[in-house]
Design a protein around this motif. Structure first.
Motif, short mmCIF file in Angstrom:
data_model
loop_
_atom_site.label_atom_id
_atom_site.label_comp_id
_atom_site.label_asym_id
_atom_site.label_seq_id
_atom_site.Cartn_x
_atom_site.Cartn_y
_atom_site.Cartn_z
N ASP A 209 58.89 91.30 65.26
CA ASP A 209 57.63 91.82 64.83
C ASP A 209 56.63 91.06 64.09
OD1 ASP A 209 56.16 94.51 65.57
OD2 ASP A 209 55.92 94.68 63.44
N ASP A 210 57.60 90.09 63.45
CA ASP A 210 56.82 89.12 62.49
C ASP A 210 56.03 88.15 63.64
OD1 ASP A 210 57.08 89.75 60.10
OD2 ASP A 210 59.13 88.77 59.84
N MET A 211 56.87 87.82 64.69
CA MET A 211 55.98 87.06 65.61
C MET A 211 54.85 87.58 66.21
SD MET A 211 57.99 84.93 68.73
CE MET A 211 58.40 86.43 69.66
N ARG A 212 54.88 88.99 66.65
CA ARG A 212 54.01 89.82 67.25
C ARG A 212 52.79 89.67 66.27
NH1 ARG A 212 51.79 94.87 66.54
NH2 ARG A 212 53.13 95.31 64.97
N LEU A 213 52.92 89.57 64.99
CA LEU A 213 51.94 89.83 64.04
C LEU A 213 51.41 88.62 63.47
CD1 LEU A 213 53.40 92.89 61.89
CD2 LEU A 213 51.35 92.89 63.50
N GLY A 214 52.06 87.56 63.80
CA GLY A 214 51.65 86.03 63.24
C GLY A 214 52.12 85.84 61.74
N ASN A 215 53.10 86.65 61.32
CA ASN A 215 53.62 86.33 60.19
C ASN A 215 54.43 85.28 59.90
OD1 ASN A 215 52.04 88.46 59.01
ND2 ASN A 215 53.67 89.98 59.32
N LEU A 216 54.22 84.19 59.68
CA LEU A 216 55.18 83.00 59.56
C LEU A 216 55.85 83.01 58.17
CD1 LEU A 216 52.78 80.01 60.73
CD2 LEU A 216 54.85 80.94 61.82
N PRO A 217 57.00 82.54 58.26
CA PRO A 217 57.80 82.48 57.01
C PRO A 217 57.32 81.53 55.73
CG PRO A 217 59.04 81.21 58.59
CD PRO A 217 57.84 82.04 59.25
N GLU A 218 56.65 80.59 56.35
CA GLU A 218 55.83 79.57 55.52
C GLU A 218 54.59 79.12 56.25
OE1 GLU A 218 58.20 75.59 55.70
OE2 GLU A 218 59.45 77.30 55.04
N PRO A 219 53.54 78.63 55.41
CA PRO A 219 52.39 78.17 56.11
C PRO A 219 52.63 77.27 57.39
CG PRO A 219 52.11 78.34 53.69
CD PRO A 219 53.63 78.52 53.89
#
Length: 374
Positions: A209-219
Motif C-alpha cells: 500500500d505504500d507503493m500504491r500511495l507513493g510513500n517512499l521510506p526516504e526521499p
C-alpha cells in the motif's frame, strides 16, 4: 537524444535495442520467447536503470523519456517493448525497500533485471526470526527467464490493506514453469514463478500500500514517488503506442502501391480509414504525454490529477486498439497472412489491451467517484 527526439542517456544503445527488437520480432513471435541477444540489447540500452534508486546507479529518467523509448522499441516488437518497460518500472518499485534491501538488489550494478507479480496463487508468507518464510506461485511474470530478482506480493493487493507485503527474492531462490502460450504478446515470457521455500530478510520487504500511495521510506526522485495507479497505465500503454505506429507505417506502405481490380473501388475509403487511424494514434500519444508530463512535473497530488491520468492511459489504449482494428481491415486478406506483420501487430495490441491496468471502466469509475460521493 535519439533520432526520434527521445531524451535518453545513451541514444546509440537505444538505437541498437530498437534494431534488435525489430530484427528478432518474427522469430520471437514464432518461438514464443525473446532471443537472449534481444534481452541483452534492451538491458544495454539502460531500461533496467531508468527509474532505479540514484544511489544504486539509477539514471533518473523521466516518465516522458521512458514512454518514448519504450514506444520506439514497440515499433519493432511489442513483446520486447513490454519487457523493456517492465524492467524500468520494476526498478522504480525497488525504491520502496529499505536501504539495505536496495543495496542487495543492485549490488551487481544498474543493469540488474527485476521482474514482478502481484498475482499471487497459494502463497505462504510466515513471519520468522529476522524476516519471513516465503513459498508459493505467482502468475504472469513477464521476463522471468531473464530475471536477476523478483518482487512478489504476499497476497493479491487490496487498496488500503496494510497486511499485503512485497518481497524481493533473488533468482537462485525461484524457478519458473512455462505457462504462457497466448494469441498475442507471445514473446513476453509471462510464465509462472515458483518459490518452493525461501527466507526473505526483513530489509527485503515493504508494504504494497505504500507503493500504491507513493510513500517512499526516504526521499527519492519525483518518478519514484508517483502513486502507482496514476502512472501504471504508462507501463503497458507505451508498447501499444509503438505497435500502433508500426501498423500505421505498414498501411502507409500498402496504400502507396497502385491498386488494381476490386481494390481500386475501396481506395478512397481506405485512405479515409488511414487518416482516421493516424489521428487516433496521435491523440493517444498526446494523452500519454499529458500523463507523463503531469507525473514528471510532480503534479499528481493536485485535485483529480491522479485519477485523470489513470483515465487518460486507458482511454489512449482504447483509441490505439480501435486504430489498429481499422488499419487491419484496410490490409484485407493480405494482412491476415502469417507472413505479414499486420496480423502479429493486431494480435499483440489486442492481447496487451486486455491487461487489467488498461481497462477504461475501472478508471472511469475512479474518475467519477467524487461526483457520486458528494
Amino acid at each position: 537524444m535519439s533520432d526520434d527526439g527521445t531524451i535518453w542517456p545513451d541514444g546509440e544503445a537505444l538505437a541498437a535495442g530498437v534494431a534488435a527488437a525489430g530484427q528478432g520480432a518474427v522469430a520471437a513471435d514464432v518461438a514464443g520467447r525473446l532471443a537472449p541477444a534481444t534481452a541483452e540489447a534492451l538491458a544495454a540500452a539502460g531500461f533496467p536503470s531508468g527509474f532505479a534508486p540514484l544511489a544504486q546507479g539509477g539514471a533518473d529518467a523521466s516518465f516522458d523519456s521512458v514512454t518514448r523509448a519504450v514506444a520506439a522499441i514497440g515499433e519493432g516488437c511489442a513483446s520486447a517493448a513490454w519487457l523493456a518497460s517492465l524492467w524500468a518500472y520494476n526498478g522504480r518499485f525497488s525504491a520502496y525497500l529499505p536501504d539495505e534491501g536496495r543495496q542487495d538488489i543492485w549490488a551487481k550494478g544498474p543493469d540488474t533485471r527485476l521482474v514482478s507479480s502481484m498475482v499471487a496463487a497459494g502463497v505462504r508468507a510466515e513471519p520468522v526470526d529476522g524476516g519471513w518464510s516465503l513459498a508459493g506461485r505467482w502468475l504472469y511474470v513477464s521476463g522471468v527467464e531473464f530475471a536477476d530478482w523478483a518482487l512478489l506480493s504476499s497476497a493479491p493487493p487490496r487498496e488500503g490493506d496494510r497486511s499485503v507485503r512485497v518481497f524481493a527474492v533473488p533468482k537462485d531462490a525461484f524457478t519458473h514453469q512455462e505457462s504462457w502460450s497466448t494469441l498475442g504478446m507471445r514473446a513476453t515470457g509471462s510464465h509462472t514463478l515458483v518459490v518452493e521455500q525461501a527466507f526473505v530478510p526483513e530489509h527485503r520487504s515493504f508494504v504494497w500500500d505504500d507503493m500504491r500511495l507513493g510513500n517512499l521510506p526516504e526521499p527519492g526522485t519525483t518518478a519514484q514517488a508517483a502513486p502507482l495507479f496514476a502512472v501504471n497505465g504508462l507501463t503497458f500503454a507505451a508498447p501499444v503506442l509503438g505497435a500502433a505506429r508500426a501498423a500505421l507505417r505498414l498501411v502507409g506502405e500498402h496504400l502507396g502501391k497502385q491498386p488494381s481490380g476490386a481494390r481500386s473501388a475501396a481506395r478512397e475509403s481506405h485512405r479515409i480509414a488511414y487518416a482516421r487511424a493516424a489521428g487516433e494514434i496521435d491523440a493517444a500519444a498526446l494523452l500519454l504525454a499529458r500523463v507523463a508530463g503531469t507525473a514528471d512535473r510532480g503534479r499528481l497530488g493536485e485535485d483529480g490529477a491522479a485519477v485523470r491520468s489513470h483515465r487518460d492511459s486507458t482511454l489512449a489504449v482504447e483509441l490505439l486498439v480501435g486504430a489498429v482494428d481499422r488499419l487491419f481491415h484496410v490490409t484485407g486478406t493480405r494482412g491476415q497472412a502469417t507472413s505479414h506483420g499486420m496480423q502479429r501487430i493486431w494480435r499483440d495490441v489486442h492481447a496487451a489491451g486486455s491487461h487489467a491496468a488498461l481497462q477504461f471502466e475501472a478508471a472511469a469509475l475512479a474518475f467519477t467517484q467524487r461526483l457520486v460521493a458528494a
